[in-house]
Design an enzyme around this catalytic site. Sequence first.
Site, mmCIF file in Angstrom:
data_model
loop_
_atom_site.group_PDB
_atom_site.id
_atom_site.type_symbol
_atom_site.label_atom_id
_atom_site.label_comp_id
_atom_site.label_asym_id
_atom_site.label_seq_id
_atom_site.Cartn_x
_atom_site.Cartn_y
_atom_site.Cartn_z
ATOM 1 N N GLU A 192 65.485 20.555 8.271
ATOM 2 C CA GLU A 192 65.219 21.569 9.195
ATOM 3 C C GLU A 192 64.019 21.404 9.819
ATOM 4 O O GLU A 192 62.738 21.232 9.225
ATOM 5 C CB GLU A 192 65.401 23.094 8.577
ATOM 6 C CG GLU A 192 65.110 24.206 9.465
ATOM 7 C CD GLU A 192 65.493 25.423 9.253
ATOM 8 O OE1 GLU A 192 65.386 26.364 10.081
ATOM 9 O OE2 GLU A 192 65.723 25.591 7.968
ATOM 10 N N ASP B 286 70.413 33.033 4.552
ATOM 11 C CA ASP B 286 69.869 34.245 4.370
ATOM 12 C C ASP B 286 69.310 34.523 5.820
ATOM 13 O O ASP B 286 68.531 35.540 6.153
ATOM 14 C CB ASP B 286 68.898 34.328 3.279
ATOM 15 C CG ASP B 286 68.015 33.267 3.396
ATOM 16 O OD1 ASP B 286 68.018 32.520 4.111
ATOM 17 O OD2 ASP B 286 67.107 33.291 2.018
ATOM 18 N N LYS C 246 72.462 26.885 -2.328
ATOM 19 C CA LYS C 246 71.567 26.266 -1.693
ATOM 20 C C LYS C 246 70.009 27.002 -2.187
ATOM 21 O O LYS C 246 69.902 28.146 -1.628
ATOM 22 C CB LYS C 246 71.379 25.641 -0.332
ATOM 23 C CG LYS C 246 70.484 24.921 0.028
ATOM 24 C CD LYS C 246 70.682 24.524 1.794
ATOM 25 C CE LYS C 246 70.269 25.903 2.629
ATOM 26 N NZ LYS C 246 68.678 26.127 2.371
#
Length: 288
Positions: A186, A49, A117
Amino acid sequence: MNKNREKLTILDLKEKKANKERLAMVAVGEFLSAQWAEAAGVDIIGVGDSLGMTLYGHENTLSVTVDQMIHHCKAVRRGAPNTFCILAMPYGSYSTKGIAIKNASKMMKESGADAIKLQCGKDRVDIISAVSAAGIPVMSHVGLLPHFVHLYGGFKMQGKNAEDAIKIVEDAIAIEIAGAIGIEIEAVPAEVAREVDRAVSIFTFSIGGGAAGNCQLLNGYDLIGGFNTFKPKFAKRFGNVADVATNAFKEFVSEVKDNNFPDTEHSYSMSLSEIGKLKKYLESNRKS
């Protein structure tokens, strides 16, 4: 399009993790970039996204919808039919177990993705467990979770101290136990990312986590130099598409204004005999 390659499977991902085989993953959201990625031999495409920022110009990822994600994943699948594809569930689409199962099912059914995810840690493992129990291949996310950008006060590295690092590792362990098939790591220190990867047996991919994990992810629009609004520390430019494209537009504008484009080479024409017939017809009509 690489018609000869075989698309990876979920079993392949776990096996390659065990064998420490390096994989390359990019995040893109449309047909052309997906086509380029597959032709280049990219192993995995993530339809994230983040496309809300790179393709729509939003300041974060929060405004993207389920239908938008499906729409973009379909385009990616057409461009890269032989590449494993992970589709991100957008903000608000997995807030309860029921909502999560409904949206995850819809996304898997309509998008052509191979897995979905979301962004849950040990505090919301019930969501992961519910989606997994519904027979949906699900991955999750540790470290910087873009859906919590307002709580962080921006896109900031996570796991700076030992206490935060321990929580990230515990999140990863809980995610695996809940039935996830993979984890994104991340924007954490490389040392923390390594410990996350060591703590789980499932597939991990890292973006901004150093060399941890067997799979490295970069946003495709960062690596080709197409997205210039800002550049994360971990994003390496492997190309300069924005400058190439801007210069091409400049040349087009210049040639149009100087009346150099279109020229004969870039124009259609009629045969002399047909031109003669046309002129004869127009002249006769003018006289009448």
